[in-house]
Design a protein around this motif. Structure first.
Motif, PDB file in Angstrom:
ATOM      1  N   PHE A  21      21.148  13.302  25.644  1.00  0.00           N
ATOM      2  CA  PHE A  21      21.414  12.850  24.155  1.00  0.00           C
ATOM      3  C   PHE A  21      20.848  11.898  24.044  1.00  0.00           C
ATOM      4  CE2 PHE A  21      24.974  15.448  25.939  1.00  0.00           C
ATOM      5  CZ  PHE A  21      25.117  16.579  24.872  1.00  0.00           C
ATOM      6  N   PRO A 120      25.550  11.044  19.165  1.00  0.00           N
ATOM      7  CA  PRO A 120      25.091  11.495  20.914  1.00  0.00           C
ATOM      8  C   PRO A 120      26.328  10.991  21.720  1.00  0.00           C
ATOM      9  CG  PRO A 120      23.957   9.453  19.749  1.00  0.00           C
ATOM     10  CD  PRO A 120      24.610  10.172  18.537  1.00  0.00           C
ATOM     11  N   ALA A 124      27.826  13.331  24.275  1.00  0.00           N
ATOM     12  CA  ALA A 124      27.955  13.184  25.644  1.00  0.00           C
ATOM     13  C   ALA A 124      29.232  13.337  26.352  1.00  0.00           C
ATOM     14  CB  ALA A 124      27.065  12.122  25.894  1.00  0.00           C
ATOM     15  N   HIS A 152      24.857  19.965  19.390  1.00  0.00           N
ATOM     16  CA  HIS A 152      24.724  18.473  19.258  1.00  0.00           C
ATOM     17  C   HIS A 152      23.812  18.497  18.124  1.00  0.00           C
ATOM     18  CE1 HIS A 152      22.607  14.277  19.785  1.00  0.00           C
ATOM     19  NE2 HIS A 152      23.541  14.205  18.978  1.00  0.00           N
TER      20      HIS A 152
END
Length: 252
Positions: A21, A120, A124, A152
């Motif tokens: 990420f 991000p 995560a 994502h």
């Protein structure tokens, strides 16, 4: 705002999440950074400087486990709003996944859920929670995690690409983050830190039209009870609750 991962004590799993990420690696916690990611107790935690509480995604225990066992099953407002009844288990696209709480509820009831998260750090935390759920010793939780897929991506961009490709989901679920200070003030300190870090979904209104284009059955928008309609569009139906409501829109 992006929180980095503290390198001290970081496991191979944590370092892989940081790489996946594009999260910065910090040898030390920068003085100007209010939050940091820490690998602790076998999971990824978001810490706020000066606060004891942490944010993590735990699908195998804690509040998620309690809600799965005692939350009311298909009678929960979110389940009724997306159309879980009888044998119906719609495929759901959750374009504002956050910490995945509603997505987990729907997956626990048998829905397949695609989770889209643009930030991000939130992505995560979600990825870590899903990986631990898939690897836990509870077969029921493993099965739930198998029905959840994380993407994502920016919500609007994802919807527009899906629309152009002719992709469809039975239900598109939208739960925008609200940046208003009074909302943060009512949240727990650790949740306020998460909301501050992630920020509000300023483009939330723009999500409605493409969401209706890729929804096969309905779009469900989760809103605070007194909040205005998304994009100013009156819903086709509603499921009211004590502090929140679910606005339903038919496909375009």
């Amino acid at each position: 705002m992006v929180a980095g991962l503290l390198q001290e004590g970081a496991s191979a799993e944590a370092l892989a999440l940081a790489a996946r990420f594009a999260l910065p690696l910090w040898p030390d916690w920068p003085e100007d950074a209010p939050c940091a990611l820490v690998w602790q107790d076998g999971r990824l935690n978001l810490h706020q400087r000066g606060e004891k509480g942490v944010v993590c995604v735990d699908f195998a225990g804690g509040a998620a486990a309690h809600r799965r066992k005692f939350g009311g099953g298909a009678g929960q407002p979110v389940a009724r709003a997306v159309g879980v009844k009888g044998e119906q288990r719609p495929a759901v696209l959750d374009v504002t996944a956050g910490q995945g709480r509603d997505a987990f509820v729907l997956a626990s009831l048998g829905c397949t859920v695609t989770l889209v998260e643009r930030h991000p750090v939130a992505a995560a935390l979600l990825a870590d929670g899903l990986a631990r759920a898939a690897a836990c010793d509870d077969a029921a939780v493993q099965a739930i995690a198998a029905r959840m897929t994380l993407q994502h991506a920016d919500a609007l961009g994802f919807l527009l690409q899906a629309q152009a490709a002719g992709q469809k989901w039975d239900v598109v679920f939208v739960d925008p983050m609200f940046p208003e200070p009074d909302r943060r003030a009512r949240a727990k300190k650790e949740m306020a830190a998460f909301q501050t870090l992630i920020g509000g979904d300023a483009d939330a209104d723009a999500l409605l039209a493409p969401a209706r284009a890729v929804a096969g059955k309905r779009v469900v928008v989760k809103r605070p009870k007194l909040a205005p309609f998304l994009a100013g569009v009156k819903p086709n139906f509603q499921f009211p609750g004590e502090s929140t409501r679910f606005d339903g829109y038919l496909p375009a």
